[in-house]
Structure formats: C-alpha cells, structure tokens
Design a protein around this motif. Structure first.
Motif, mmCIF file in Angstrom:
data_model
loop_
_atom_site.group_PDB
_atom_site.id
_atom_site.type_symbol
_atom_site.label_atom_id
_atom_site.label_comp_id
_atom_site.label_asym_id
_atom_site.label_seq_id
_atom_site.Cartn_x
_atom_site.Cartn_y
_atom_site.Cartn_z
ATOM 1 N N VAL A 170 55.089 36.270 11.812
ATOM 2 C CA VAL A 170 55.110 34.779 12.119
ATOM 3 C C VAL A 170 53.881 34.123 11.823
ATOM 4 N N PHE A 171 53.959 32.939 11.021
ATOM 5 C CA PHE A 171 52.788 32.225 10.628
ATOM 6 C C PHE A 171 52.761 30.967 11.636
ATOM 7 N N PHE A 172 51.913 30.995 12.452
ATOM 8 C CA PHE A 172 52.042 29.957 13.405
ATOM 9 C C PHE A 172 50.554 29.031 13.149
ATOM 10 N N PHE A 173 51.039 27.831 12.648
ATOM 11 C CA PHE A 173 50.172 26.792 12.192
ATOM 12 C C PHE A 173 49.861 25.957 13.381
ATOM 13 N N TYR A 174 48.564 25.519 13.398
ATOM 14 C CA TYR A 174 48.011 24.554 14.334
ATOM 15 C C TYR A 174 47.123 23.645 13.637
ATOM 16 N N PRO A 175 46.930 22.362 14.247
ATOM 17 C CA PRO A 175 45.856 21.530 13.552
ATOM 18 C C PRO A 175 44.420 21.847 13.466
ATOM 19 N N ALA A 176 43.999 22.298 14.472
ATOM 20 C CA ALA A 176 42.129 22.362 14.639
ATOM 21 C C ALA A 176 41.887 23.312 15.812
ATOM 22 N N ASP A 177 40.747 24.286 15.502
ATOM 23 C CA ASP A 177 39.921 24.816 16.523
ATOM 24 C C ASP A 177 39.397 23.798 17.648
ATOM 25 N N PHE A 178 39.407 24.132 18.817
ATOM 26 C CA PHE A 178 38.816 23.449 19.947
ATOM 27 C C PHE A 178 39.395 22.258 20.071
ATOM 28 N N THR A 179 40.772 22.134 19.765
ATOM 29 C CA THR A 179 41.426 20.735 20.373
ATOM 30 C C THR A 179 42.378 21.153 21.428
ATOM 31 N N PHE A 180 43.559 20.334 21.956
ATOM 32 C CA PHE A 180 44.029 20.302 22.802
ATOM 33 C C PHE A 180 45.657 20.929 23.318
ATOM 34 N N VAL A 181 46.341 20.741 22.450
ATOM 35 C CA VAL A 181 47.651 21.086 22.667
ATOM 36 C C VAL A 181 47.465 22.611 22.106
ATOM 37 N N CYS A 182 46.887 22.897 21.039
ATOM 38 C CA CYS A 182 46.842 24.296 20.483
ATOM 39 C C CYS A 182 46.620 25.335 21.246
ATOM 40 N N PRO A 183 45.566 25.304 22.355
ATOM 41 C CA PRO A 183 45.309 26.555 23.103
ATOM 42 C C PRO A 183 46.714 26.692 23.983
ATOM 43 N N THR A 184 47.148 25.747 24.382
ATOM 44 C CA THR A 184 48.405 25.948 25.357
ATOM 45 C C THR A 184 49.490 26.688 24.727
ATOM 46 N N GLU B 215 52.906 18.797 33.955
ATOM 47 C CA GLU B 215 51.999 18.131 33.718
ATOM 48 C C GLU B 215 51.618 17.961 32.343
ATOM 49 N N THR B 216 50.980 16.825 31.886
ATOM 50 C CA THR B 216 50.569 16.620 30.288
ATOM 51 C C THR B 216 49.085 16.886 30.346
ATOM 52 N N LEU B 217 48.562 16.538 28.898
ATOM 53 C CA LEU B 217 47.150 16.745 28.843
ATOM 54 C C LEU B 217 46.723 15.279 28.167
ATOM 55 N N ALA B 218 45.365 14.955 28.676
ATOM 56 C CA ALA B 218 44.969 13.802 28.003
ATOM 57 C C ALA B 218 43.675 14.220 27.190
ATOM 58 N N PRO B 219 43.918 14.339 25.952
ATOM 59 C CA PRO B 219 42.551 14.541 24.955
ATOM 60 C C PRO B 219 41.506 13.478 25.132
ATOM 61 N N SER B 220 40.130 14.199 25.273
ATOM 62 C CA SER B 220 38.978 13.250 25.347
ATOM 63 C C SER B 220 38.096 14.169 24.777
ATOM 64 N N LEU B 221 36.868 13.442 24.104
ATOM 65 C CA LEU B 221 35.764 14.052 23.930
ATOM 66 C C LEU B 221 35.316 15.285 24.328
ATOM 67 N N ASP B 222 35.226 15.113 25.753
ATOM 68 C CA ASP B 222 34.950 16.009 26.628
ATOM 69 C C ASP B 222 35.535 17.194 26.655
ATOM 70 N N LEU B 223 36.917 17.137 26.423
ATOM 71 C CA LEU B 223 37.765 18.313 26.477
ATOM 72 C C LEU B 223 37.412 19.086 25.020
ATOM 73 N N VAL B 224 36.986 18.717 23.992
ATOM 74 C CA VAL B 224 36.919 19.335 22.774
ATOM 75 C C VAL B 224 36.133 20.546 23.249
ATOM 76 N N GLY B 225 36.807 21.730 22.893
ATOM 77 C CA GLY B 225 36.320 23.032 22.962
ATOM 78 C C GLY B 225 36.117 23.563 24.296
ATOM 79 N N LYS B 226 36.885 22.874 25.288
ATOM 80 C CA LYS B 226 37.089 23.057 26.667
ATOM 81 C C LYS B 226 38.411 23.578 27.213
ATOM 82 N N ILE B 227 39.247 23.586 26.449
ATOM 83 C CA ILE B 227 40.527 23.995 26.811
ATOM 84 C C ILE B 227 40.608 25.709 26.377
#
Lengths: 188, 188, 188, 188, 188, 188, 188, 188, 188, 188
Positions: free
Chosen positions: C36-50, D176-188
């Motif tokens: 499985v190749f599981f692409f995601y936009p960027a490290d340290f972002t939001f939806v990706c970790p879930t 629930e959903t997520l609301a991305p913000s600068l502060d969330l970067v690297g925090k999830i």
C-alpha cells in the motif's frame, strides 16, 4: 548567462518566521532592499544549524544595514515551524525561512542537487534592484562563514554608494579603497 | 546541472609562470591534485593586483597543502608575461597565469561577462578527481579574501580525508567537527 | 494509459521506520508482496495524522495478510524522523515513511498537486506483480477510511486466489461471490 | 496534471432514465450540483448489477443531499434501456445511464481499458463547480461500496460548507472535525 | 487507396453465435472463404432487425455457396447475446455477431459515423484471398436488400471461377455472360 | 471521414449529352436536385455498355422523380461523343457523360484504381443538399442493377420527405414503413 | 536538370497498333533503338489527325532508319482502337498508340497541361541509350512538321556515328559537316 | 509546370548589338512584341556560327513580322563584342547578343547543362504577352533550321490573329486552316 | 572559418595555355607545388591586361621558385584562346588560363561578385600542401602589383624553409629576420 | 557574400590612443572617412611591432589623405596601453588601438583564427561609405608592407574621385590611368 549581474527570477514561497503567522514572499517583496538568500540542504540535519546560528548572530547588524535574510530549503513551512519549535539553536533565530518544496527557488538559483531533491549550501546577495552581486557555494560538509559574508556585503554596499571607487582584496569597513584611472593602468 | 559536484570540462591553455618557458595546461594536468582557478577581469587593471597579491601570500602554504593555483583572465600569455615583467606586485607572484583569449575556461566555468569579453572575479576549488567543490563570485569592485579561501579548502580537505565528519560554520583548522548520525537528526 | 492494471514505475527513496536506521526502498524491494502506498500532503499537518493513525491500527492485520505499508509525502526522511520523535500519534506508528523530496513517487502515481509541491491524499494498492489494482484519492479535508481499504484489499486477494470468481458490491470476507458464465449474461 | 482538483472536460451523451424519453446530458447540465459518475464495464454482465443495485439503495438519500448520479458504460442508450427492461435488478434503478459508445467520457476520466473498449470500475465525485473532488477505481472483480462513497461525499460537502474545518479519517456525519491553525502545526 | 481490390486489415473481435460459447474471430479466421461483413448501427433498434432478418433468410443458401456471414455493430458480445435472448426476430438468426466496442472493424472499413460512435448501414463482400470485391452503404432509414446482395455475390463467384468472362448489368445466375476481346472493343 | 453523410467536393468537368453542344458541369450545377454519379472504367469496353443501357431504361422515371444522371469515366468528352456516334447501345442514351481525364471526380469519390487510371464500377446518390446518401461499388466483371438503385433512391426520397419514418429491408414503394420510438427499442 | 541529355524515366503503357492485339510497352522495350514519342492532346480532335497523318507518311522511312514511333495521348488504348476503327486518316496509320490515361508519360516528359489533363503537342527523340537528344513543343493550333523532324533525326544519327564531326545549321543528309579542333576556335 | 503556356521569368542582361553601345535588356523590354531567344553554347565555337548565320538571313523578315531576336550564351558582352569584331560570319549579324555569365536566362529557360556551365542549343518563341508558345532543343552537333522556325512563328501569329482556326501539320503561310467544331469531333 | 590556413576545395577546370591543346586542371594537379590563383573579371577588358602583363613579367622568376601561375575568369577556355589570339599583350603570356564559366573556383575562393557573374580582382597563394597562405583583393579599378606579390611569396617560402624565424614588415630577400623567443616578449 | 564591396558590420570597441583617455569607437564613428583596420595577432609579440612601426611611418601621410588608422588585436585596451607604455617602438605610435577581447571585429572581418583566439595579420581599407575596397592577409611570419598599402589606397581614392578612369597594375600616384570604353574592348 553569467549569474553575477543577472536579475533574480520570479518566485513565490510560503515563509515561516518567529512570531508571525505563515506569509507569502515573492520576488516583488524583496525589491528596494538588499537580500541574502541562504540555501541549506534540509531541516533537522547537521551542518545547517551551525551555519544558520552563525548567520543568526549577524542578523541584527544585517538588518541595521538594510539587508533582509531568507533561509531556504526544500522543506515545507510546516517543517520549518516544527524545527523552530523543537530545536534550541533554530528556535532562537529571528529571520524568515522559505518553504521551497516546489524547488522553484533552488532551480532559479541553479542549486538543486541532481537526483537528490535538496539544495546546495549556497549564498546569494541581491541588491535593491534585484541583481545578484555576490554568490558562494560550498560542498557538503564545509560550513560557510557569516563574518566573511558580512564583509563582502559591506564592500558591495560601499561600491554602490561610491561610484568610481573599488575595494581591494580582503577590504574591511573603514580601510582604504582604490579609484581607477587611466594613469593607474599597469601601475598597480 | 548544479556547478558544485560537477566535473570540470575539457580545456587547453597556454600558461606563463615565473622562471619557466611558456607551457600548456589542460584538464588532464590538474588531475590528482587540488586546484584553484582564480579568475579576474584583465591584466594591468586595479582590484586584480591586490587580489592576486593577497593570494600570492598564501601560495607557499597552498602548495604545501597539495593545492596548485591558476590565475586566469582573457588576456594572452604574452600579456601575462609583460605584466609580470613590468609590475612590482605581479612580478613577485610564483603561480601560473593562464591565457584564456579563446574564452574556453571562462565559458566552461560560466563566468564570461555578456557583451564584455572579460571574466568575472570568480574562484573555483577543484578536488583531485576534477570535481568542483567550492566556488565564489563577487561583483566588480569587491575584492576576495585569500584567508577565507584557505579556510574553506582546509575544511574540504578535512572532510575528504575523514568520511563521516563535517565541519560546522566558520570552522578553523583544529576546531571540532560533527559526526552526523541518525540520533543527531533534529537534535542540533 | 489507464492507471488500474498498469505496472508501477521505477523509484528509489530513503525511508524512515521506527527502530531502524534510514534505509533505501526501490520498486524492486516491493516485488512479490502486496503493497500500500499511502500518500499525504505534509508532515506536521492536520488531517494526515488521523489518517495515518487510522491506518496504523490495521497495520498488524495487513502484515498478517502479506501487505506492506508505505506512507509517502514530499518531506525528507529527516523530517519524517523528527515528526515521529515529537508527535505522540505519529510516534506510535510502526510502518515505513518514504522521503519523496525529489517528487519521483508523487509524479509516478500522478498525485503531485500542480503549483504546490505536495502530494494528494491518495492510496494505491499494488499486487505482488507490481500491478496497481486499487486506487483512491480524496480532496483536501476529507479523510480516508482504513476499514474500507482493508475490505477492498481482501477482495482483491480473494479474486487473485480464486480465478473465475468475482466479489459483488460491498463484499466482506466470507460472503458469497459470483462465478461469471455465458448463461449468466443478462440474467443478473 | 492531477485528477483531483481538475475541472471535468466537455462531453455530450444520450441518457436513458426510467420513465423518461431519451435525453442528452452535457457537462453544462451538471453545473451547480454535485454529481457522481459511476463507470462500469458493460451492460448484461456480472459484478456490475450488484454495484448498481448497491448504489441504487442510496439514490434517494443522495438526491436529498443534492447529488445527481450517472451510471456510465460504453454501451448505447438503446442497450441501457433493453437491460433495464429485461433485468429485475436493473429495472428497479431510478438514476440515469449514459451511453458512452463514443468513449468520450471514459477517455475524459482516463478509465478506458487499453485494447478492450470497456470502462474501468471507477467512481468520480464532482462538485457544483465541475471540479473532481473524490475518485476511486477497483480492479475487475472487486465491487465498490456505496456506503463508503456516501460517507466521503458527506465529508466533502461538509468541508465545502465549513471553510476552515477538515474531516479526520473515517469521519461520519455528526462527528467532530478539526480546525487547522498555525498553533496546531506539529501538535497533532 | 480504392476500397475495392484492397485487402482487409487486421482485426480481432469477440463473437456471439447461437448455440456456442463466446469465441474470437480474427482476419485470419476468414481466410480461404467468402465472407460478408454486415454492419448496422446498434442492437435493439429499428431498421436493423428487418435487415438482419432479411439476411437471415439467405443464410442457409449463402453457407451452401461457401459464404460466411458476420453481423457487426459497436455493441459488445454481451449485448448481442442479450438481444438474441430477448428479441423474437433476432433470436432466430444463426450467423455470428461481432462485438466492435473498440471500433476496430468500423474504422478498418471506414464506416464509423463521425461524432456518433455507431457504424453505417454498410455491407462488404470479401473473397477467399481477403480482398474486398463488393461494397454498399445506405443512409440511415434505407434498408438493404439481401436478394440483390446474393445476386452480386453469385456474379463475383462466377467471374472468379471463369476467367475471361464478365457478367452484364442485372445478371442473374444462369444468364449469359460476355467474353471481352479486342474485336469487341467499341462494338457493344 | 465516412463517405455517407459527407458533402461532395468541388469539381468542374466538360460534358457530352445527346443533342447539345459540349457544356461544363460543376458541383454548383447539381445543387437542389438529386443526382446519380455512375462511374464506369472506360468508353468502348464491355460490361459498361450493358450497365449504361440498363440505367438508360430508368432515365425517364428518374427524371420524373427529380433525379439527374451523370455517367463518368476518365475518357474525354471527345471520346464520349465518338462512342455515342458509333455505338448503337450508347447512341440511344439521353443522359450526360462527364469527361474526367483530369481524374478529379474519380479522386473526389475515392474510386480511381491505383496504377490503372480508370474508375471503379461505382454509383453514388447525392441529395439536393449535395450530401452522399447511397453508394455501391462492384468489382470488375460484376454488373450493377438499375432496378435496385431505383428502389433505394425511392426509399431515400421517402425518408427525406417523411421525417420520423424509416424503410425496412427490401422495402418497395408503397410498402409499410417503421416509426421508431422509445417503446420500440428492443421490441423488434 | 536539363531535358536534353537526360535519360527517360520508367513507364509502362498499353499500346494499340494496327493488326496486333493490345500489348504493353515499357522503357525497357525501347532500349537499343531510336524512338520518337509523339504526344498530342486527344483522340477524335482536329489538328492531331493532320500531324499524325504527316508523321505516318515518314513511318516507313523512319523504320528503315531504325527508328520506332509511339503516338501518345491521355486516352486509353480502347479509345485509340475505336478512333483507328472509325477515322479514315487514322485508320491508315501503322505505328503504335500508347494509352496514357495514368498520365505517367505526360508527366515524365513534363508535357501535361496544368488543369486540363491533356498532353502538349510535343515530340521527343530518344537514342538507343534511352537519352533524349531532340525535343520540340508547339502551342495549341500550330502543327508540327515531320520533314524537319526526319532531318534532325538523320543529323543526330550522323553525329552519333561519326564522333568528331558536327552538322551545321539546316544540314541535310549528304551535305558537308564540320570537324571541331583547337585551331578552329574563333575561326568560323 | 509545363513550359509551353508559361510566362517568362524576370531577367536582366547586358547586350551587345552591332552599331550600339552596350545596353541592358530585361523581361520588361520584350513585352508587347514577339521575341526569339536563341541559346547556343559558347562564343568562338563551331556549329554555333552556322546557326547564327542561318538565323541572320531571316532577321530582316522576322523584324518585318514584329519579331525581335536575342542570341544568348553564358559568355559576357565583352566576349560577344570581341567575337563580332574578329569573326567574319558573326561580324555580319545585326541582332542582339545577351551576356548570360550569371546563368539567369539559361536557368530560367531550363537549358543550363549540368556540370558544364554552357547553354543548350535551344530556341524559345515568346508572344507579346510574355508567354512561351514554341520551343525546340537539339543535342550537341545537330544544327537548327531557321526556315522551320520562321514557319512555326507564322503559324503561331496566324492562330493568335484568327481565334477559332488552327493550322494543320506542316502548314505554310497561305495554306488552308481548320475550324474545330462539335460536328468535326471524330470526323477528321 | 578563416581563409588563411584553410585548404583549397575541390575543382576541375579546362585550361588554355600557349602552345598546348586544351587540358584539365584539378586541385590534385597543384599538389606539391606553390600556386598562384590570379582572378580577374573578364577577358577583353581594361585593367586586367595590365595586371596580367605585369604578372607575366615575373612568370619566369616564379617558375624558377617552384611557383605555378593560373589566371582565372568566368570566361570559357574558348574565349581565353580567342583573346590570346587577338591581343598583343595577352598573346605574349605563357602561363595557363582557367575557364571558370561554372563559377566553381570563384565560389570556392569566395570572390564571385553578387549579381554580376564576374570574379573579383583577387590573388591567392597556395603552398605545396594546398593551404592558402597569402591573399589580396582590390576593388574594381585598382590594379595589383606583381612585385609585392613576389616579395610576399619569397617571405612565405623563407618562413616555411626556416622554422623558428619570421620576416618583419616589408622584408626583402636577404634581409634580416627575427627569431621569436620568450625573452623577446614585450621587448620589441 | 564577397568581402570586397560589402559594408562593414556593427561594432563597438574601447580604444587606446596616445595622449587621450580611453574612448569608444563604433562603426558610426568611421562613417565619412577612409579607414584602415590593421589586424595583428597579439600585443607584446614579434612581427607585429615591425609592421605597426612600418605603418606608423605612413600615419602622417595617411591622415593628410583623410585616412584614419585602427590597429586591432584581441587584447584589451588596458593591455594596449601597457604595451605602449613599455615598448619603445610601440610607444612612438600615434594611431588608435582597438581592444577586441570580445572578438567582434575579428569575427566581423572573418579573421579570427580557429582554435587560437587571435586575429590574422590582415588589412582592410574601408571607404567613406563604410564599404570594404581593399583587403590583404598574410600568413604567420610574413610581414606586410605599408608602402604598397599606401599605393593601393591612393589608387582607390583616385578611382573614387575620377569616375570613368581606372588604374593599371602597379600604378603609382601621378602615372597614367585608363578610361574604359566600348572601343577599347578587346583592344588592350
């Protein structure tokens, strides 16, 4: 075709800078000021933080000289922020980091390493007209020297301010300069 | 595409060096040694002699480090000799001057100024494999610094000799180096 | 020209995986296994970790089914490690992360976002012959579902193992399948 | 170049829909509404009817969500009607079938199987601006899942309606959903 | 460039024929026999069944003459079978139907209607050497005539069997033929 | 690309017709009327006169139906006249003969035999809009049938006059036609 | 590029000649003999028969000189025979007529009238090596002169037989010739 | 493409004519009159003077018919004059000689011998509209005949003056002509 | 690209020389000897004979030095002979005249005047290796000087015979020469 | 294509001339005067100074004749000045030296030696209209002759001033000239 004397190309990048929200920087934003583009290979690596720290120590002086500083790697602005949040050395830095994951800047300045996707350890000094005046690249493993960079920027600013004078080798601020003339030809 | 890491292109030039008859230098002659190509705009001009003199003072040390030095301009070897014969500063110099009136070297290294026919004020350090490791260019009127050049060559030689170590910013001979490892990632 | 049924292209990337030194992964390494190749936009972002966490919960089961998992973004392996070191959610994940800062994989699978330098939220299932059998992409902000992905991989493995049978819509492991024949034409 | 985020291309096809005379559908007809293009290989075959039936069960709900559904194969509208007339499963379906005997839609969406003349088992969700937001393709023999499709459309509609929020992995309506913000970067 | 006298091009199609499993037909299969390619627009439509039925009444005679018959449309073999299963007129037909959903045959014979994806109402008679000897196309709405087709095939077979004789206008089996010779030039 | 449904190309030819001086015929002259272009290989040959005579017997009827007839070969109008003067069969014919020694018409209709310079035995029916509606070609030695040609022209005229009706196979004037409708799909 | 001195190109044509069956003539058939190609516009026209008759009166003499004669027009061999059968003047001619309905010969010799499809009134004399030695063309309405043609062929044969001699203007058989030599230069 | 019926191309040449200073002749100078271009290989050679003398005897008559004569070779006008001064035969000639050392005329009329640089022995008759009506070329060693040339020019002038009439073979001034008409077709 | 130092191109020309029959000269004939190509515009003109006579006076000396002389114009060898026969000045000359009516030599040496067809007043000295060593061209109306030409040929022969020596400005046979060496650089 | 008679191309060069500051010379500066471009290989070399000195002795006379002199090599103006400062012979020269380190002039006049970067020993005389009238090149080691150059310039000036007269070979000022006329053709 030469790099020195050429005008920088169009770019647009998202920047991270301590204490600010993410913001965009384009070639238009740097017009009218001196700018340093300080490329390095990757966030979270080894030589880079020492170079970035070394440059950080000159940042206040460079700002007072009217010089803006942009650190650039092919990492994203997200990664830049995360590095800033987690590294002590990087966390202290006040200048902006540009996210060049599109490789635009690295290609514009000709410093994208073939087959690697990382930028060279390269510095470019751009004058207020957007013209590249000074450049330097060192191979992997050889750190640059912010002191020498500052010396050369001062010389370039001096020459721009004093038409008809040139700065000799290893010139330091305040030292004597030369004024070329026909009579000097073949006499130095 | 990048300059750093690329191999130098073929060339053939006639050289003048104090105490020798004119001789040919080609890319093959420099194989197996470190080499510095030190471009400058023109014989009999102004900043150039100060830079050439500044470099001259490091020549003995560079030779002892196994580094050969070639000054290059688009003048002929005849002109180089004449300058050496008539200028006190230049007359003292012991390294070779290459006649690049064909523009081969200036084009090879990308430093021929468009519409001028003169080379940039550019320095290239080539390793014993013919690979460019360090480069620097400054605009007209800004002299280079042989001290800093020597510092960087020492770092490059150190890195070549010690795989697995890298030299931090502004590193001087004898100072500490870094040894990258997985555990250091994100820790500096 | 179609994606489904095509063979994956050549690639080479540096991987980070918990508990290992950095290592290289190429198209040859995945031959003979499901991947499985599981692409995601960027490290340290939001939806990706879930999404990465959701997939992490199936990793043991997927491994037991003979399926290897590769998370891919245009970040470097350095950045992947740093994220793993600093994020609780990511720190738990056991599968490999590929550094695609060269954009090779993102381009190979056609999921590099134009003008952005980040990959889509895209999943590709590759069979042991290197042929893409299943794919899915969702827009920014819409998370994928590891449950459904697992269901489809099971169906694809079943079909490969049982020539002459096909799995109907929403088929779950153990449910009935269909056996196409001339007589069934127009009869379902 | 990426599919997700691209605008659908021009097309014109004749449709069959229960209780109506044949009618034309073009890219203009779908503007302003959400649309699902549900490709399948051929009328009168095997997996297809189970998938079409599975999707049929969600049709009322999708319509209430403002989503139109178009089943597409390279058969003619005549064939679609004949299948509808003679198959119990297909005879119950209320959504439209497009005749793609010209291969226009199959080529537009990149799902025409080379050397076969039939479409892949592919789903595309198009938003009211004609932009593709979600896609999925499974190999021959693996049925899709209308439940999961509906879940993803709901998430995409939610994200469109709530700028600044994103739906995590396996999100279901009401969660629930997520609301991305600068502060969330690297925090999830 | 002319159609008459040209050799048929390569093709491969899946056929449906009453009482057989689906089978492949290629250009090689028709070598050594006379063949009729009988194109029509679409399964389940209007004029087509009357023409196909009209041709069906001659099929036994054509077979006894060594002539094989292939009905061709851009529908699939699945669709052909479904039509055969559900239409009284079509259900009686014993000759083969080729599925041309790839448009190969329609393009080979130049009868694919631009912008429609359906074949013309076109007949081609191919001799045992694969050479097209007779062709006919009528516009939409004008049915062909199997009687006349049979008459022409008989004439073509007669001419092939009797070198030196030709069949005059509206010739019927058993009627007189002509034997061209120099003396006849300008005398008929 | 298809012949049926295409508009005839520009041409200009000199005609011979009994009882008239030579005159020019162009594509513009045939606009507004039905026209038959009846190609044959050569004046003074064998099958041709029987076909031309067979067609001659229908000429009055065709004229009363508003259909003009043009016989065409690659001979000159001089040759046409000479044939008319010297052949009993040809001397009775009242329709026009076009001299196509430039090969324009033969090429326009795609019936010039490669490497021979003579036209095929080909018939084209053109409607009042200049659109080709019916065509037929037979190999050398197989005569056409003016009866069948007349039947097809009548069907084509009927269809043009009665939109919504179509003529079944082997339809003769006065016989029943079909009116296609959605309900008939799959019912014939 | 010049016509005189060039070798004739490949051709193949069907010939009519009194008292023979139709036969083929190619460029190979004329090797080893002198040949006259006598082009004229069309059978059954006006000036042509007078020219052909004029040439016919010399045919016996030309044959005795080893010269073969070919009349050529873009009519077929069928037409040539018909003309021969019906025209008193033409009926007497014994030489061959070539059917050039393919325009091969007319194009080879550059005498096809643009936009007309008929040949010029042109004569070419070819020697036994297939090389064109004499040519003449007159405009429409101006007849040629077989007497003068015969005179020139005799001169060409004389020159070929007597190397070192040349025939002066208006030379007639038996008259004096010239023998060029260095001493004659500037003396005639 | 045909020569006869084409308009002469642009040219400009310096002419020598007895009793005049050198003067220029261009294509414009010959408009409105009949002209003969009489090419020959070279001044001071052998056949040429006999042909030029033969033509010279008709010059007065040709002038009275409104025909101008130009002899042309690739020699200069200087050479033409020198030949005229030193040769008895040439010295008597009254018409103009054009210097074609640029090869313009020889190329325009297609008579430059490949690899030689000399013109063919070629004659062209141009009518008052600049259209070539008659041409003739003979090989090296075969002299032309001014008598026959004059006969053909008279015929061409007659035809131009009497539309609707044509001159039969070997027609001489005063003899009967033909008037083509439909009724004559096939009757001569 | 430069003329001096380039090898002469292939040529073949017919020559006239007093007391010989016409003969061919090619580039191969001049190998192994020094040669002078002495171009002039045209036979029978004005400056040319004075230059040719001036050169004629040196011919014996040049021959004794191993130098062959070829006068070249675009006239034919016939014209050259005629000029030699009729001009007192030219009649005395003993060297060869080449007929360049094909313009081969004039083009090879780049001296054909555009739009004129005559050669420049140009001299080329070719060494025994076929390499051009000396050249000179003067405009129309300015005569050359055979004295100076001879002086330069002597110097070129001297230099060829004495490697390491060079002839200063206006050097005459027997005068001192220079021997370049490193020490002389900048000292003359 | 010929050099003589062509107009000089655009150029711009920096000049050194005794007693002046450096100044620019372009093609526009030389309009309206006669100019000599005197190319030589390199400053500080051997034959060159003798030629430059030889020319220097004529400079006053040439100036009085309205002729400007430009010495040209691929050295810079800096080098020219240095040579002038240090060489006794060169130090006396009063005419201008152009720095052609861009190779513009050497290429414009076609005298850049391939693979060397130095100019030929070439002289060009340009008239007040910028048209090249006289040229000369000698090989390495053969010095030119300023006396002969002056003689030719005088002749060219005489011819320009006296239309209708030409200077014979080796003409010296005051000697007789020739006046070409028709009557002289073939008489010298």
């Amino acid at each position: 075709m030469g790099i020195i004397g050429s005008t920088i190309k169009l770019f647009k990048a998202t920047a991270f800078q301590a204490g600010k929200d993410f913001f965009e920087v384009t070639n238009e934003d740097i017009a009218g000021k001196w700018a340093v583009f300080f490329f390095y290979p990757a966030d979270f690596t080894f030589v880079c933080p020492t170079e970035l720290e070394d440059l950080g120590e000159k940042y206040a002086m460079l700002q007072s000289m009217g010089v803006e500083v942009y650190a650039v790697s092919t990492d994203t602005h997200f990664s830049h922020k995360a590095w800033h949040d987690t590294s002590e050395k990087i966390g202290k830095l006040q200048y902006a980091f540009l996210g060049d994951q599109m490789h635009t800047l690295s290609n514009n300045f000709g410093v994208l390493r073939d087959g690697v996707g990382l930028a060279d350890r390269a510095t470019f000094v751009v004058d207020p007209d957007g013209v590249i005046q000074i450049m330097e690249i060192t191979c992997e493993g050889v750190g640059r020297n912010a002191n020498e960079l500052t010396r050369k920027i001062k010389a370039a600013q001096y020459v721009r301010a004093h038409p008809g004078e040139v700065c000799p080798a290893a010139w330091e601020e305040g030292a004597e300069t030369l004024a070329p003339s026909l009579d000097l030809v073949g006499k130095i």
